[in-house]
Design a protein around this motif. Sequence first.
Motif, PDB file in Angstrom:
ATOM      1  N   VAL A 135      13.947  14.017   7.689  1.00 43.27           N
ATOM      2  CA  VAL A 135      12.977  12.970   8.008  1.00 43.27           C
ATOM      3  C   VAL A 135      12.915  11.969   6.856  1.00 43.27           C
ATOM      4  N   ILE A 136      12.928  10.696   7.208  1.00 46.14           N
ATOM      5  CA  ILE A 136      12.764   9.620   6.234  1.00 46.14           C
ATOM      6  C   ILE A 136      11.594   8.767   6.714  1.00 46.14           C
ATOM      7  N   ALA A 137      10.668   8.489   5.824  1.00 46.28           N
ATOM      8  CA  ALA A 137       9.540   7.604   6.137  1.00 46.28           C
ATOM      9  C   ALA A 137       9.496   6.533   5.050  1.00 46.28           C
ATOM     10  N   PRO A 138      10.334   5.495   5.193  1.00 49.43           N
ATOM     11  CA  PRO A 138      10.402   4.481   4.143  1.00 49.43           C
ATOM     12  C   PRO A 138       9.163   3.596   4.123  1.00 49.43           C
ATOM     13  N   ALA A 139       8.873   3.070   2.968  1.00 47.75           N
ATOM     14  CA  ALA A 139       7.775   2.109   2.843  1.00 47.75           C
ATOM     15  C   ALA A 139       8.226   0.782   3.445  1.00 47.75           C
ATOM     16  N   ASP A 140       7.376   0.193   4.242  1.00 42.66           N
ATOM     17  CA  ASP A 140       7.644  -1.119   4.823  1.00 42.66           C
ATOM     18  C   ASP A 140       6.940  -2.146   3.944  1.00 42.66           C
TER      19      ASP A 140
ATOM     20  N   ILE B  74      15.460  11.687  11.563  1.00 46.50           N
ATOM     21  CA  ILE B  74      14.310  10.995  12.139  1.00 46.50           C
ATOM     22  C   ILE B  74      13.785  10.011  11.102  1.00 46.50           C
ATOM     23  N   VAL B  75      13.712   8.731  11.476  1.00 43.84           N
ATOM     24  CA  VAL B  75      13.201   7.695  10.582  1.00 43.84           C
ATOM     25  C   VAL B  75      11.878   7.206  11.158  1.00 43.84           C
ATOM     26  N   LEU B  76      10.824   7.368  10.379  1.00 46.39           N
ATOM     27  CA  LEU B  76       9.467   7.037  10.807  1.00 46.39           C
ATOM     28  C   LEU B  76       9.023   5.736  10.147  1.00 46.39           C
ATOM     29  N   GLU B  77       8.719   4.741  10.949  1.00 41.73           N
ATOM     30  CA  GLU B  77       8.319   3.426  10.442  1.00 41.73           C
ATOM     31  C   GLU B  77       6.828   3.216  10.729  1.00 41.73           C
ATOM     32  N   HIS B  78       6.068   2.988   9.686  1.00 39.27           N
ATOM     33  CA  HIS B  78       4.621   2.809   9.851  1.00 39.27           C
ATOM     34  C   HIS B  78       4.293   1.396  10.319  1.00 39.27           C
ATOM     35  N   GLY B  79       3.063   1.214  10.710  1.00 36.46           N
ATOM     36  CA  GLY B  79       2.604  -0.089  11.167  1.00 36.46           C
ATOM     37  C   GLY B  79       1.976  -0.891  10.048  1.00 36.46           C
ATOM     38  N   ALA B  80       1.502  -2.062  10.408  1.00 36.18           N
ATOM     39  CA  ALA B  80       0.784  -2.902   9.456  1.00 36.18           C
ATOM     40  C   ALA B  80      -0.560  -2.234   9.140  1.00 36.18           C
ATOM     41  N   PHE B  81      -1.137  -2.576   8.045  1.00 37.06           N
ATOM     42  CA  PHE B  81      -2.423  -2.009   7.604  1.00 37.06           C
ATOM     43  C   PHE B  81      -2.334  -0.507   7.397  1.00 37.06           C
ATOM     44  N   ALA B  82      -1.145  -0.026   7.057  1.00 40.67           N
ATOM     45  CA  ALA B  82      -0.930   1.401   6.835  1.00 40.67           C
ATOM     46  C   ALA B  82       0.178   1.561   5.809  1.00 40.67           C
ATOM     47  N   ASP B  83       0.472   2.800   5.474  1.00 37.87           N
ATOM     48  CA  ASP B  83       1.627   3.078   4.636  1.00 37.87           C
ATOM     49  C   ASP B  83       2.312   4.338   5.152  1.00 37.87           C
ATOM     50  N   ALA B  84       3.423   4.685   4.549  1.00 35.15           N
ATOM     51  CA  ALA B  84       4.243   5.787   5.052  1.00 35.15           C
ATOM     52  C   ALA B  84       3.527   7.131   5.002  1.00 35.15           C
ATOM     53  N   SER B  85       2.491   7.267   4.187  1.00 39.17           N
ATOM     54  CA  SER B  85       1.789   8.553   4.104  1.00 39.17           C
ATOM     55  C   SER B  85       1.100   8.915   5.419  1.00 39.17           C
ATOM     56  N   GLY B  86       0.888   7.951   6.293  1.00 33.25           N
ATOM     57  CA  GLY B  86       0.308   8.232   7.599  1.00 33.25           C
ATOM     58  C   GLY B  86       1.189   9.139   8.450  1.00 33.25           C
ATOM     59  N   TRP B  87       2.462   9.250   8.082  1.00 33.19           N
ATOM     60  CA  TRP B  87       3.402  10.088   8.808  1.00 33.19           C
ATOM     61  C   TRP B  87       3.520  11.488   8.222  1.00 33.19           C
ATOM     62  N   ASN B  88       2.774  11.808   7.181  1.00 36.26           N
ATOM     63  CA  ASN B  88       2.946  13.100   6.493  1.00 36.26           C
ATOM     64  C   ASN B  88       2.865  14.305   7.428  1.00 36.26           C
ATOM     65  N   GLY B  89       1.907  14.331   8.320  1.00 37.27           N
ATOM     66  CA  GLY B  89       1.763  15.467   9.238  1.00 37.27           C
ATOM     67  C   GLY B  89       2.935  15.586  10.194  1.00 37.27           C
TER      68      GLY B  89
END
Length: 138
Positions: free
Chosen positions: A73-78, A46-61
């Motif tokens: 799970v991979i949540a790369p920094a955009d 599962i690759v989680l891509e964050h939105g603008a005005f955010a960072d990958a830590s928003g996907w921690n939960g």
Amino acid sequence: MPRTARRRSAITALALATALACAPLTTAAAGPAHTSHLATAPKPTIVLEHGAFADASGWNGVAATLQAAGYTVIAPADPLRGLPQDAARLSAVLASVDGPVVLVGHSYGGAVITQAAAGDPHISALILTAARATGRRS
């Protein structure tokens, strides 16, 4: 974690779980020969891509919930340098993943995953959370 972030994490985890649970049903409909493959098919990354005005830590939960269920799970920094650059960066990350991939994009991340997924045969699903898909990458 603020209440809205917890709610978003719970909703996203539920959407992912539903999509992943339904995937074998679609494959099983192809015929009995594919049914035995389902038992041995690897779980997708599962690759989680964050939105603008955010960072990958928003996907921690969400990441913690999925990892507890046995998913990689991979949540790369955009880098947020523009859609073509961000999609190219995500494509590079995807090239390093073996096996099937489920891409999840929040907000602007939906546009990024849509473009990064174009033509990639390892992508099993795109999940857009409060996001919008865009046209093909040029």
